[in-house]
Write an enzyme that holds these catalytic residues in place. Structure first.
Site, short mmCIF file in Angstrom:
data_model
loop_
_atom_site.label_atom_id
_atom_site.label_comp_id
_atom_site.label_asym_id
_atom_site.label_seq_id
_atom_site.Cartn_x
_atom_site.Cartn_y
_atom_site.Cartn_z
N MET A 1 -7.77 8.66 8.65
CA MET A 1 -7.90 9.07 7.46
C MET A 1 -9.36 10.18 7.47
O MET A 1 -10.20 9.89 6.79
CB MET A 1 -8.56 7.87 6.44
CG MET A 1 -7.48 6.73 6.64
SD MET A 1 -8.01 5.25 5.30
CE MET A 1 -9.02 4.47 6.96
N ASP B 1 0.82 -1.15 0.07
CA ASP B 1 -0.08 -0.08 -0.16
C ASP B 1 0.73 1.21 0.01
O ASP B 1 2.13 1.15 0.40
CB ASP B 1 -0.88 -0.04 1.20
CG ASP B 1 -2.12 -0.70 1.14
OD1 ASP B 1 -2.37 -1.30 0.11
OD2 ASP B 1 -2.96 -0.87 1.91
N LYS C 1 -4.00 3.12 -2.43
CA LYS C 1 -5.11 3.75 -2.39
C LYS C 1 -5.28 5.15 -1.75
O LYS C 1 -5.16 4.92 -0.55
CB LYS C 1 -6.32 2.82 -2.08
CG LYS C 1 -6.48 1.61 -2.81
CD LYS C 1 -7.73 0.83 -2.02
CE LYS C 1 -8.99 1.34 -2.55
NZ LYS C 1 -9.30 1.61 -3.84
#
Length: 263
Positions: free
Chosen positions: A179, A45, A67
């Site tokens: 996030m 990631d 992502k």
């Protein structure tokens, strides 16, 4: 006994769903380090530090599957299909995620996809970025004097998010956000609507344990402004509530790599 002997066999045609921790390679688990050394293919990631990848088997293929919000990135189904294809090709596949694969890491979705495809896999937990990121700066997830529960929440909320944040505020538990920088206005609006005081202490940690780490000490009401002007940047974890207040009691003797800013 050797460190290598502590880790189970990594069989060809299997996948390890592994956590890379918050960034600092020193916080990797022994299982993940040995997985890096044994893997034939590593699907990693965006938040996996390059120093972690330097520990990989030199002959392993490195497959980026990051992502990041607002940027072109592979879909979750494409990533799962890639893991399945590599395993069916007889590879030892290490799926490497920042933090822990089962804490806002979509590890559960990938485990289901592998199961449906008949691919065997192992789960290798990692140090959660959210909890580690605040811990290294003197913020415990819980203490007996402040809280017996803590809420871990992602900023990637569904429809009706203001109402959901209000419900979380009503629990009275401190909140650790993952996030969340892009959604800070709605988050703060919802928390205040749920009864959380605008002056509640908040601490944001950008790029925890990494070279460009930054700590911002502030209060709840100022989080949207600081996110908008770039003082708080992604990726960041944010602690809000009594646990953030605890930091003041120990910070004078706490050894860290970065000097915090008071915003």
């Amino acid at each position: 006994m050797t460190l290598d002997s502590l880790t189970p066999p990594f069989e060809p045609g299997t996948v390890w769903l592994a956590g890379a921790g918050p960034g600092d390679p020193g916080l990797l688990t022994i299982h993940t380090v040995n997985g890096l050394r044994r893997a034939d293919a590593i699907v990693y990631d965006a938040l996996v530090d390059k120093r972690v990848l330097e520990l990989a088997n030199p002959s392993a293929t490195l497959d980026y599957a990051g992502k990041r919000g607002g940027k072109p990135s592979p879909s979750q189904s494409n990533i799962s299909d890639r893991l399945i294809a590599l395993a069916r090709d007889g590879k030892r596949v290490l799926r490497l995620k920042g933090g822990d694969p089962f804490v806002f890491g979509r590890g559960g979705e990938e485990a289901l996809a592998l199961t449906e495809a008949g691919v065997r896999f192992r789960i290798i937990p990692g140090v959660s970025s959210g909890l580690a990121g605040i811990a290294v700066h003197g913020i415990p997830a819980t203490t007996r004097d402040t809280n017996h529960a803590v809420v871990l929440a992602t900023g990637h909320a569904a429809d009706g998010e203001i109402l959901e944040w209000a419900r979380l505020a009503r629990t009275g538990a401190p909140i650790v956000l993952y996030m969340a920088v892009a959604k800070m206005p709605a988050i703060v609006e919802g928390l205040v609507a749920g009864g959380m005081a605008p002056e509640t202490t908040a601490v944001a940690v950008h790029a925890a344990t990494m070279a460009d780490e930054q700590v911002v000490e502030t209060v709840l009401k100022d989080l949207p402004r600081l996110a908008a002007d770039g003082t708080i940047r992604s990726p960041a974890v944010v602690a809000i509530g009594a646990i953030a207040d605890f930091r003041e009691k120990i910070v004078s003797h706490l050894i860290t790599n970065r000097t915090p800013t008071d915003a």
